[in-house]
Design a protein around this motif. Structure first.
Motif, PDB file in Angstrom:
ATOM      1  N   GLY A  16       0.830  -1.191   0.000  1.00 11.99           N
ATOM      2  CA  GLY A  16       0.000   0.000   0.000  1.00 11.99           C
ATOM      3  C   GLY A  16       0.866   1.242   0.000  1.00 11.99           C
ATOM      4  N   SER A  17       0.285   2.378  -0.364  1.00 16.10           N
ATOM      5  CA  SER A  17       1.024   3.633  -0.323  1.00 16.10           C
ATOM      6  C   SER A  17       0.054   4.790  -0.128  1.00 16.10           C
ATOM      7  CB  SER A  17       1.832   3.831  -1.600  1.00 16.10           C
ATOM      8  OG  SER A  17       0.986   3.995  -2.704  1.00 16.10           O
ATOM      9  N   TYR A  18       0.583   5.873   0.406  1.00 20.72           N
ATOM     10  CA  TYR A  18      -0.204   7.091   0.512  1.00 20.72           C
ATOM     11  C   TYR A  18       0.738   8.282   0.562  1.00 20.72           C
ATOM     12  CZ  TYR A  18       0.700   6.720   5.573  1.00 20.72           C
ATOM     13  OH  TYR A  18       1.297   6.603   6.802  1.00 20.72           O
ATOM     14  N   THR A  19       0.208   9.441   0.184  1.00 20.22           N
ATOM     15  CA  THR A  19       0.973  10.682   0.200  1.00 20.22           C
ATOM     16  C   THR A  19       0.467  11.529   1.355  1.00 20.22           C
ATOM     17  OG1 THR A  19       1.194  10.591  -2.187  1.00 20.22           O
ATOM     18  CG2 THR A  19       1.640  12.705  -1.145  1.00 20.22           C
ATOM     19  N   LEU A  20       1.386  12.089   2.110  1.00 18.61           N
ATOM     20  CA  LEU A  20       1.047  12.936   3.239  1.00 18.61           C
ATOM     21  C   LEU A  20       1.699  14.291   3.030  1.00 18.61           C
ATOM     22  CD1 LEU A  20      -0.513  12.658   5.888  1.00 18.61           C
ATOM     23  CD2 LEU A  20       1.616  12.031   6.995  1.00 18.61           C
ATOM     24  N   GLY A  21       0.916  15.359   3.162  1.00 17.34           N
ATOM     25  CA  GLY A  21       1.415  16.709   2.915  1.00 17.34           C
ATOM     26  C   GLY A  21       2.272  17.241   4.050  1.00 17.34           C
ATOM     27  N   ARG A  22       2.667  18.486   3.907  1.00 18.30           N
ATOM     28  CA  ARG A  22       3.550  19.161   4.857  1.00 18.30           C
ATOM     29  C   ARG A  22       2.984  19.108   6.276  1.00 18.30           C
ATOM     30  NH1 ARG A  22       4.697  25.376   3.936  1.00 18.30           N
ATOM     31  NH2 ARG A  22       5.988  24.503   2.328  1.00 18.30           N
ATOM     32  N   ARG A  32      -5.385   2.864  -3.943  1.00 13.80           N
ATOM     33  CA  ARG A  32      -6.064   1.594  -3.714  1.00 13.80           C
ATOM     34  C   ARG A  32      -5.037   0.472  -3.625  1.00 13.80           C
ATOM     35  NH1 ARG A  32      -6.491  -1.772  -8.048  1.00 13.80           N
ATOM     36  NH2 ARG A  32      -5.913  -0.900 -10.051  1.00 13.80           N
ATOM     37  N   VAL A  33      -5.442  -0.630  -3.038  1.00 13.50           N
ATOM     38  CA  VAL A  33      -4.593  -1.811  -2.978  1.00 13.50           C
ATOM     39  C   VAL A  33      -4.585  -2.411  -4.374  1.00 13.50           C
ATOM     40  CG1 VAL A  33      -4.371  -4.130  -2.006  1.00 13.50           C
ATOM     41  CG2 VAL A  33      -5.101  -2.232  -0.552  1.00 13.50           C
ATOM     42  N   ALA A  34      -3.417  -2.541  -4.971  1.00 11.79           N
ATOM     43  CA  ALA A  34      -3.323  -3.016  -6.351  1.00 11.79           C
ATOM     44  C   ALA A  34      -3.499  -4.525  -6.461  1.00 11.79           C
ATOM     45  CB  ALA A  34      -1.980  -2.603  -6.950  1.00 11.79           C
ATOM     46  N   ARG A  35      -3.011  -5.262  -5.480  1.00 16.34           N
ATOM     47  CA  ARG A  35      -3.057  -6.718  -5.566  1.00 16.34           C
ATOM     48  C   ARG A  35      -2.958  -7.312  -4.164  1.00 16.34           C
ATOM     49  NH1 ARG A  35       0.737  -9.236  -9.930  1.00 16.34           N
ATOM     50  NH2 ARG A  35      -0.938  -8.387 -11.197  1.00 16.34           N
ATOM     51  N   ILE A  36      -3.816  -8.295  -3.890  1.00 13.27           N
ATOM     52  CA  ILE A  36      -3.755  -9.032  -2.629  1.00 13.27           C
ATOM     53  C   ILE A  36      -3.140 -10.391  -2.936  1.00 13.27           C
ATOM     54  CG2 ILE A  36      -5.070 -10.047  -0.743  1.00 13.27           C
ATOM     55  CD1 ILE A  36      -7.241  -7.920  -1.300  1.00 13.27           C
ATOM     56  N   TRP A 112       4.546   7.486   1.578  1.00 12.36           N
ATOM     57  CA  TRP A 112       4.772   6.336   2.457  1.00 12.36           C
ATOM     58  C   TRP A 112       4.355   5.077   1.720  1.00 12.36           C
ATOM     59  CZ3 TRP A 112       6.865   6.319   7.309  1.00 12.36           C
ATOM     60  CH2 TRP A 112       7.068   7.575   7.901  1.00 12.36           C
ATOM     61  N   THR A 113       5.192   4.068   1.758  1.00 12.87           N
ATOM     62  CA  THR A 113       4.833   2.775   1.187  1.00 12.87           C
ATOM     63  C   THR A 113       4.960   1.722   2.280  1.00 12.87           C
ATOM     64  OG1 THR A 113       7.087   2.368   0.431  1.00 12.87           O
ATOM     65  CG2 THR A 113       5.576   3.371  -1.148  1.00 12.87           C
ATOM     66  N   SER A 114       4.131   0.703   2.189  1.00  8.38           N
ATOM     67  CA  SER A 114       4.158  -0.335   3.216  1.00  8.38           C
ATOM     68  C   SER A 114       3.883  -1.694   2.596  1.00  8.38           C
ATOM     69  CB  SER A 114       3.118  -0.054   4.303  1.00  8.38           C
ATOM     70  OG  SER A 114       1.818  -0.144   3.747  1.00  8.38           O
ATOM     71  N   TYR A 115       4.323  -2.723   3.289  1.00 10.58           N
ATOM     72  CA  TYR A 115       3.961  -4.092   2.946  1.00 10.58           C
ATOM     73  C   TYR A 115       3.411  -4.711   4.218  1.00 10.58           C
ATOM     74  CZ  TYR A 115       3.994  -8.908   1.534  1.00 10.58           C
ATOM     75  OH  TYR A 115       3.591 -10.186   1.247  1.00 10.58           O
ATOM     76  N   THR A 116       2.231  -5.312   4.118  1.00  8.51           N
ATOM     77  CA  THR A 116       1.562  -5.886   5.285  1.00  8.51           C
ATOM     78  C   THR A 116       1.186  -7.329   4.996  1.00  8.51           C
ATOM     79  OG1 THR A 116       0.657  -3.711   5.805  1.00  8.51           O
ATOM     80  CG2 THR A 116      -0.378  -5.606   6.884  1.00  8.51           C
TER      81      THR A 116
END
Length: 123
Positions: A16-22, A32-36, A112-116
């Motif tokens: 997953g990934s998301y962008t966080l501002g200042r 969105r989650v691209a692949r499970i 931010w990117t993550s693997y869960t």
């Protein structure tokens, strides 16, 4: 019924990934989650996920063999969790890791990117 069901583990993973501002002052922009991804014994994965299991990356895998190359045709984690719960699985462990990078040199936005992973077990 529960008779005839095999015991075993199934691991569900996603990136997953998301962008966080200042200064975290703006709302996060989630992707969105691209692949499970699904890891476990082929027979268990097919039993739980049926025709929603995409086997194209590991075709003709024997039922008693393990694979980590399957993924689901849908992208809703809750849908995967519901199917596992309906099949008698319980979550026994989970873990996540994340990294951060700046989106552009001209902004303070961070990506931010993550693997869960979630590990499920059925007795």
């Amino acid at each position: 019924g529960a008779e005839g069901r095999r015991a075993g583990f199934i691991t569900i993973g996603y990136r997953g990934s998301y962008t966080l501002g200042r200064d975290s002052q703006t709302d996060a922009k989630f992707r969105r989650v691209a692949r499970i991804m699904v890891c476990g014994k082929t027979a268990l994965a097919k039993e739980v996920f049926g025709d929603t299991l995409n086997e194209s990356r590991d075709p003709d895998r024997p039922p008693e063999r393990y694979t980590s190359r399957y993924y689901l045709k849908f992208t809703f984690l809750e849908q995967a969790f519901d199917r596992l719960a309906d099949a008698g699985f319980h979550m026994v462990a989970c873990n996540s890791t994340g990294t951060c990078a700046f989106a552009h040199d001209q902004t303070d936005d961070r990506i931010w990117t993550s693997y869960t992973e979630y590990v499920f077990y059925r007795e």
